[in-house]
Design an enzyme around this catalytic site. Structure first.
Site, PDB file in Angstrom:
ATOM      1  N   GLU A  22     -43.353 111.724  51.130  1.00 39.95           N
ATOM      2  CA  GLU A  22     -42.660 112.319  52.271  1.00 39.95           C
ATOM      3  C   GLU A  22     -41.144 112.419  52.118  1.00 39.95           C
ATOM      4  OE1 GLU A  22     -45.649 111.046  55.848  1.00 39.95           O
ATOM      5  OE2 GLU A  22     -44.355 109.455  55.104  1.00 39.95           O
TER       6      GLU A  22
HETATM    7  C1  TNX Z   1     -47.993 107.995  56.398  1.00 38.58           C
HETATM    8  S1  TNX Z   1     -49.022 107.190  53.705  1.00 38.58           S
HETATM    9  C2  TNX Z   1     -47.074 107.327  55.598  1.00 38.58           C
HETATM   10  C3  TNX Z   1     -46.471 106.091  56.112  1.00 38.58           C
HETATM   11  C4  TNX Z   1     -46.827 105.824  57.548  1.00 38.58           C
HETATM   12  C5  TNX Z   1     -48.289 106.104  57.791  1.00 38.58           C
HETATM   13  C6  TNX Z   1     -48.749 105.775  59.166  1.00 38.58           C
HETATM   14  C7  TNX Z   1     -47.696 107.480  53.317  1.00 38.58           C
HETATM   15  C8  TNX Z   1     -47.572 107.557  51.895  1.00 38.58           C
HETATM   16  N1  TNX Z   1     -46.783 107.644  54.284  1.00 38.58           N
HETATM   17  O1  TNX Z   1     -45.078 106.129  55.935  1.00 38.58           O
HETATM   18  O2  TNX Z   1     -46.540 104.498  57.823  1.00 38.58           O
HETATM   19  O3  TNX Z   1     -48.531 107.463  57.512  1.00 38.58           O
HETATM   20  O4  TNX Z   1     -50.134 105.922  59.295  1.00 38.58           O
END
Ligand code: TNX
Length: 524
Positions: A340
């Protein structure tokens, strides 16, 4: 193995018949209820029942191989697990030439090498329990199986009267996947060393072998990096929705690593970057593209932060972090996140990942990253953790190894259903059955079993603040994840599994674990 299941059903039937007080004659084990064969999670590769049973007594010695401290450690571990409920202080010593008639033997002699590095054989005869394995890893797993074969009351912390009986049997066992993990996000909320050790003990019971610690994120930095002290003095002082955060000193971290090792669990550290870095950006202004320190962040949004990927100091920073982490990480893996990074262009992102990949390589470690890192050109040793939409096909074709953490199946921060007060629901609700009833090798047409290193269930902790809340979200879904990682796919069936899980519920209760009593399971 199909026969395994017929046997499990049969014994379950016979035991329940016996409990109801009739049909004693058909019970193959001297009219005494045995420990519960129907309790094993994960279900072993093969299991054969014989007639007769072994009865543990105060005078049952535990014999281990001579010459290694490790063998003695596992013998003492078994003794300590059996002690509270039985009241027996079993004698642990090295195997003599003439062992006493009635004993437990843990040995590497005569191991079946076809069961591999983690496999073991457990043979129970009326006068002897023998666990044989190539490695101490397998002996430790044999010990967990032995614990689960004893009556559920073995897990009581208060003295019980017994009897402590197990039917004669032979188990040959080894895992399907090498990677069987849990991830705990200690960044969104911080958890003390004793909480992490508690989780490690719970994981060991189900033969899990990787604990991935998500050590940094926007809301907090949880591991001391001595050459960059403000990461913890500033970045460690916050957490999601308020509260004072916290962090592990390197000594505390090394203590966790060592404790985990003694339970066959490797700690995999993650420092998330280039996104999810607000805690670092608040600690050091130089890490920001505009050289202005960010304010601490305690919200729940994702994807807004990034290290300054065009500044050399960012790579000097990553180098220090990886160097210090390497000095407290005996295992081969360093996870650098990579998820992300929404503020970066693809080309900047790829440039960053390739540079930090070479830093990890320069410290002789293997890079792990979330699925986004597959956009970069990866070294053959780098590992991709699938979490959301899948892994880029070209990476799979290049032979990349994948850890399966699909959010809709394995994200233990997802609510069980609309009534669950903790957790999130962006990937959907995940019932106990949903978390169990899928095959990692069938989820994506283009992702074959040979590309899959294993499975890992992440617990993100934006809404989770205590060990009891952690337990509520991971239990009872984690034993299902453990069985997916360990047991042959053809032997896994929800209806039969849910019976075994029901029996495990008694054990979870006795261990004091706060678990969700899903109505999909007929709890005992
Ligand atoms: C996605 S999974 C994220 C996390 C959040 C999570 C909450 C991922 C690689 N990134 O930063 O905590 O969703 O469900």
């Amino acid at each position: 193995m199909k026969t395994t299941f017929r046997v499990l059903y049969m014994i379950g039937f016979l035991v329940s018949v016996h409990k109801n007080g009739n049909a004693e004659n058909s019970l193959p084990i001297n009219n005494t209820p045995p420990g519960n064969i129907n309790s094993l999670i994960p279900v072993p590769l093969s299991l054969q029942i014989d007639t007769g049973y072994f009865s543990l007594s105060a005078s049952t010695p535990i014999y281990v191989d001579p010459g290694t401290k490790e063998a003695l450690t596992f013998g003492v571990y078994l003794e300590q697990k059996l002690m509270p409920a039985t009241g027996f202080y079993l004698n642990v010593s090295t195997l003599p030439i003439q062992p006493t008639a009635h004993c437990i033997i843990l040995t590497k002699t005569g191991a079946d090498s076809s069961l591999g590095e983690e496999g073991y054989t457990l043979i129970i005869k009326s006068d002897r329990v023998t666990i044989t394995a190539l490695n101490s890893t397998g002996i430790f797993y044999g010990i967990q199986t032995l614990r689960q074969l004893l009556p559920a009351l073995i897990e009581s912390s208060a003295h019980q009267s017994g009897p402590w009986e197990i039917p004669d049997l032979t188990i040959r066992d080894k895992p399907r996947f090498a990677w069987r993990g849990l991830m705990i996000d200690v960044a969104r909320h911080f958890f003390a060393v004793k909480d992490i050790k508690h989780i490690i003990d719970e994981m060991a019971y189900y033969k899990l072998n990787r604990l991935h610690l998500h050590l940094t994120d926007d809301q907090g930095w949880r591991i001391a990096i001595n050459s960059w002290p403000d990461l913890t003095s500033i970045g460690g002082s916050t957490q999601t929705i308020g509260g004072s955060g916290g962090y592990y000193s390197q000594e505390q971290y090394a203590d966790i690593v060592e404790y985990a090792q003694s339970r066959n669990i490797m700690i995999v550290p993650e420092i998330d970057m280039p996104g999810h870095t607000n805690a670092a950006l608040a600690s050091y202004s130089d890490l920001n593209e505009d050289s202005k320190a960010r304010l601490p962040y305690t919200g729940m949004d994702v994807g807004f932060s990034s290290l300054a990927i065009n500044k050399e100091i960012s790579y000097a920073f990553v180098d220090s972090v990886v160097r210090e982490l390497t000095s407290i990480t005996p295992g081969p893996f360093i996870h650098l996140g990579g998820d992300e990074a929404h503020t970066l262009s693809d080309s900047d992102y790829v440039k960053f990942i390739q540079r930090v990949q070479s830093i990890v390589q320069s410290y002789h470690k293997q890079l792990i990253g979330w699925e986004e890192i597959a956009k970069a050109t990866l070294l053959p040793s780098s590992i991709i953790q699938l979490w959301n939409t899948g892994v880029k096909q070209s990476a799979i074709e290049h032979g990349a190894k994948i850890i399966m953490s699909p959010a809709s199946k394995t994200y233990l921060d997802m609510k069980y259903n609309s009534q669950t007060s903790l957790g999130q629901d962006w990937a959907g609700f995940i019932t106990v059955k949903d978390a169990y009833d899928w095959d990692p090798a069938k989820l994506f047409d283009t992702l074959p079993e040979k590309s899959i290193l294993g499975i890992e269930a992440p617990l993100w902790t934006e809404t989770i603040t205590s060990i009891s809340e952690i337990e509520f979200m991971i239990f009872p879904r984690l034993p299902g994840i453990a069985e997916i990682g360990w047991s042959p796919q053809e032997d896994r069936h929800w209806d039969e599994y849910s019976e075994r899980l029901a029996e495990q519920g008694q054990r979870l209760t006795l261990m004091g674990i706060n678990f969700y009593k899903s109505n999909q399971v007929n709890w005992k």
